[in-house]
Design a protein around this motif. Structure first.
Motif, PDB file in Angstrom:
ATOM      1  N   ALA A   4       0.915  -1.344   0.000  1.00  0.00           N
ATOM      2  CA  ALA A   4       0.064   0.055   0.135  1.00  0.00           C
ATOM      3  C   ALA A   4       0.793   1.132  -0.028  1.00  0.00           C
ATOM      4  CB  ALA A   4      -0.924   0.035   1.095  1.00  0.00           C
ATOM      5  N   ILE A   5       2.050   1.291   0.587  1.00  0.00           N
ATOM      6  CA  ILE A   5       2.816   2.324   0.914  1.00  0.00           C
ATOM      7  C   ILE A   5       3.395   2.412  -0.549  1.00  0.00           C
ATOM      8  CG2 ILE A   5       4.989   3.184   1.764  1.00  0.00           C
ATOM      9  CD1 ILE A   5       4.117   2.118   4.348  1.00  0.00           C
ATOM     10  N   ALA A   6       3.838   1.332  -1.222  1.00  0.00           N
ATOM     11  CA  ALA A   6       4.573   1.685  -2.480  1.00  0.00           C
ATOM     12  C   ALA A   6       3.858   2.283  -3.692  1.00  0.00           C
ATOM     13  CB  ALA A   6       5.309   0.285  -2.906  1.00  0.00           C
ATOM     14  N   LEU A   7       2.486   1.497  -3.676  1.00  0.00           N
ATOM     15  CA  LEU A   7       1.399   1.860  -4.506  1.00  0.00           C
ATOM     16  C   LEU A   7       1.022   3.598  -4.202  1.00  0.00           C
ATOM     17  CD1 LEU A   7      -0.782  -1.193  -4.840  1.00  0.00           C
ATOM     18  CD2 LEU A   7       0.768  -0.210  -6.303  1.00  0.00           C
ATOM     19  N   GLY A   8       1.076   3.821  -3.002  1.00  0.00           N
ATOM     20  CA  GLY A   8       0.714   5.163  -2.560  1.00  0.00           C
ATOM     21  C   GLY A   8       1.868   6.177  -3.251  1.00  0.00           C
ATOM     22  N   ALA A   9       3.028   5.750  -3.038  1.00  0.00           N
ATOM     23  CA  ALA A   9       4.137   6.567  -3.486  1.00  0.00           C
ATOM     24  C   ALA A   9       4.085   6.664  -4.968  1.00  0.00           C
ATOM     25  CB  ALA A   9       5.383   5.930  -2.950  1.00  0.00           C
ATOM     26  N   LEU A  10       3.645   5.544  -5.525  1.00  0.00           N
ATOM     27  CA  LEU A  10       3.691   5.578  -7.103  1.00  0.00           C
ATOM     28  C   LEU A  10       2.568   6.542  -7.550  1.00  0.00           C
ATOM     29  CD1 LEU A  10       4.416   4.627  -9.755  1.00  0.00           C
ATOM     30  CD2 LEU A  10       2.992   2.550  -9.413  1.00  0.00           C
ATOM     31  N   ALA A  11       1.217   6.735  -6.754  1.00  0.00           N
ATOM     32  CA  ALA A  11       0.162   7.405  -7.006  1.00  0.00           C
ATOM     33  C   ALA A  11       0.573   8.938  -6.879  1.00  0.00           C
ATOM     34  CB  ALA A  11      -1.028   7.086  -6.198  1.00  0.00           C
ATOM     35  N   GLY A  12       1.387   9.174  -6.084  1.00  0.00           N
ATOM     36  CA  GLY A  12       1.821  10.597  -5.629  1.00  0.00           C
ATOM     37  C   GLY A  12       2.639  11.014  -6.776  1.00  0.00           C
ATOM     38  N   PHE A  70      -1.859   4.216   2.515  1.00  0.00           N
ATOM     39  CA  PHE A  70      -1.679   4.530   1.047  1.00  0.00           C
ATOM     40  C   PHE A  70      -1.795   6.089   0.743  1.00  0.00           C
ATOM     41  CE2 PHE A  70      -3.833   5.710  -2.908  1.00  0.00           C
ATOM     42  CZ  PHE A  70      -3.235   4.932  -3.944  1.00  0.00           C
ATOM     43  N   VAL A  71      -2.762   6.683   1.691  1.00  0.00           N
ATOM     44  CA  VAL A  71      -2.983   8.193   1.306  1.00  0.00           C
ATOM     45  C   VAL A  71      -1.645   9.099   2.012  1.00  0.00           C
ATOM     46  CG1 VAL A  71      -4.354  10.088   2.044  1.00  0.00           C
ATOM     47  CG2 VAL A  71      -5.421   7.925   1.320  1.00  0.00           C
ATOM     48  N   LEU A  72      -1.234   8.514   3.196  1.00  0.00           N
ATOM     49  CA  LEU A  72      -0.087   9.100   3.564  1.00  0.00           C
ATOM     50  C   LEU A  72       1.204   9.144   2.601  1.00  0.00           C
ATOM     51  CD1 LEU A  72      -0.405   8.433   7.374  1.00  0.00           C
ATOM     52  CD2 LEU A  72      -0.877  10.643   6.491  1.00  0.00           C
ATOM     53  N   ALA A  73       1.279   7.980   2.140  1.00  0.00           N
ATOM     54  CA  ALA A  73       2.453   7.849   1.187  1.00  0.00           C
ATOM     55  C   ALA A  73       2.230   8.839   0.031  1.00  0.00           C
ATOM     56  CB  ALA A  73       2.772   6.244   0.712  1.00  0.00           C
ATOM     57  N   GLU A  74       0.901   8.611  -0.495  1.00  0.00           N
ATOM     58  CA  GLU A  74       0.510   9.412  -1.770  1.00  0.00           C
ATOM     59  C   GLU A  74       1.043  10.944  -1.219  1.00  0.00           C
ATOM     60  OE1 GLU A  74      -3.018   9.374  -4.638  1.00  0.00           O
ATOM     61  OE2 GLU A  74      -3.427   9.676  -2.497  1.00  0.00           O
ATOM     62  N   ALA A  75       0.638  11.535  -0.245  1.00  0.00           N
ATOM     63  CA  ALA A  75       0.993  12.756   0.041  1.00  0.00           C
ATOM     64  C   ALA A  75       2.286  13.305   0.338  1.00  0.00           C
ATOM     65  CB  ALA A  75      -0.075  13.404   1.128  1.00  0.00           C
ATOM     66  N   VAL A  76       3.146  12.365   0.916  1.00  0.00           N
ATOM     67  CA  VAL A  76       4.522  12.587   1.152  1.00  0.00           C
ATOM     68  C   VAL A  76       5.240  12.403  -0.140  1.00  0.00           C
ATOM     69  CG1 VAL A  76       6.379  11.384   2.270  1.00  0.00           C
ATOM     70  CG2 VAL A  76       4.489  11.707   3.660  1.00  0.00           C
ATOM     71  N   ALA A  77       4.958  11.385  -1.371  1.00  0.00           N
ATOM     72  CA  ALA A  77       5.595  11.149  -2.297  1.00  0.00           C
ATOM     73  C   ALA A  77       5.354  12.550  -3.505  1.00  0.00           C
ATOM     74  CB  ALA A  77       5.323  10.011  -3.005  1.00  0.00           C
ATOM     75  N   LEU A  78       4.137  12.980  -3.277  1.00  0.00           N
ATOM     76  CA  LEU A  78       3.837  13.951  -4.244  1.00  0.00           C
ATOM     77  C   LEU A  78       4.719  15.223  -3.366  1.00  0.00           C
ATOM     78  CD1 LEU A  78       1.936  15.615  -6.168  1.00  0.00           C
ATOM     79  CD2 LEU A  78       0.743  16.338  -4.433  1.00  0.00           C
ATOM     80  N   SER A  79       4.660  15.311  -2.004  1.00  0.00           N
ATOM     81  CA  SER A  79       5.585  16.627  -1.452  1.00  0.00           C
ATOM     82  C   SER A  79       7.232  16.412  -1.999  1.00  0.00           C
ATOM     83  CB  SER A  79       5.384  16.625  -0.178  1.00  0.00           C
ATOM     84  OG  SER A  79       4.179  16.797   0.136  1.00  0.00           O
ATOM     85  N   ILE A  83       9.378  19.066  -4.107  1.00  0.00           N
ATOM     86  CA  ILE A  83      10.634  19.638  -3.623  1.00  0.00           C
ATOM     87  C   ILE A  83      12.061  19.315  -4.273  1.00  0.00           C
ATOM     88  CG2 ILE A  83      12.192  19.636  -1.742  1.00  0.00           C
ATOM     89  CD1 ILE A  83       9.558  19.187   0.108  1.00  0.00           C
ATOM     90  N   ALA A  84      12.009  18.140  -4.799  1.00  0.00           N
ATOM     91  CA  ALA A  84      13.278  17.625  -5.650  1.00  0.00           C
ATOM     92  C   ALA A  84      13.092  18.249  -6.836  1.00  0.00           C
ATOM     93  CB  ALA A  84      13.116  16.121  -5.580  1.00  0.00           C
ATOM     94  N   PHE A  85      12.170  18.263  -7.448  1.00  0.00           N
ATOM     95  CA  PHE A  85      11.783  19.082  -8.845  1.00  0.00           C
ATOM     96  C   PHE A  85      12.183  20.489  -8.625  1.00  0.00           C
ATOM     97  CE2 PHE A  85       9.294  21.734 -11.925  1.00  0.00           C
ATOM     98  CZ  PHE A  85       9.600  21.103 -13.070  1.00  0.00           C
TER      99      PHE A  85
END
Length: 93
Positions: A4-12, A70-79, A83-85
């Protein structure tokens, strides 16, 4: 839960793509166009949020127990991607 964390990061990461496309499209907007820079960026932001909510809705529908990671990983990955961009663009200049 790791899935779920991996899929959330991918979704982010996928949720950041419309923002990059919107930023790229602002280069082609003229200063006097009706569809200006800010309009393009706002539409890109709305599409990005729509993607994020759609992914979260799918996760809640099929695996309610894993929705929070999932949602937390999604939000963290988007952030993190945003930031990296920004840092990469700043360092390139």
């Amino acid at each position: 839960m790791a899935g779920a964390i991996a899929l959330g990061a991918l979704a982010g990461v996928v949720g950041f793509i419309p923002l990059m496309v919107g930023l790229h499209l602002t280069k082609y907007a003229t200063a006097t166009s009706n569809f200006g820079h800010m309009s393009i960026l706002i539409i890109a932001l709305i599409v990005s949020f729509a993607l994020m909510f759609a992914f979260a809705f799918v996760c809640i529908t099929f695996a309610r127990d894993f929705a929070m990671p999932f949602v937390l990983a999604e939000a963290v990955a988007l952030s993190v991607v945003a930031i990296a961009f920004g840092i990469v663009r700043l360092v390139r200049k």
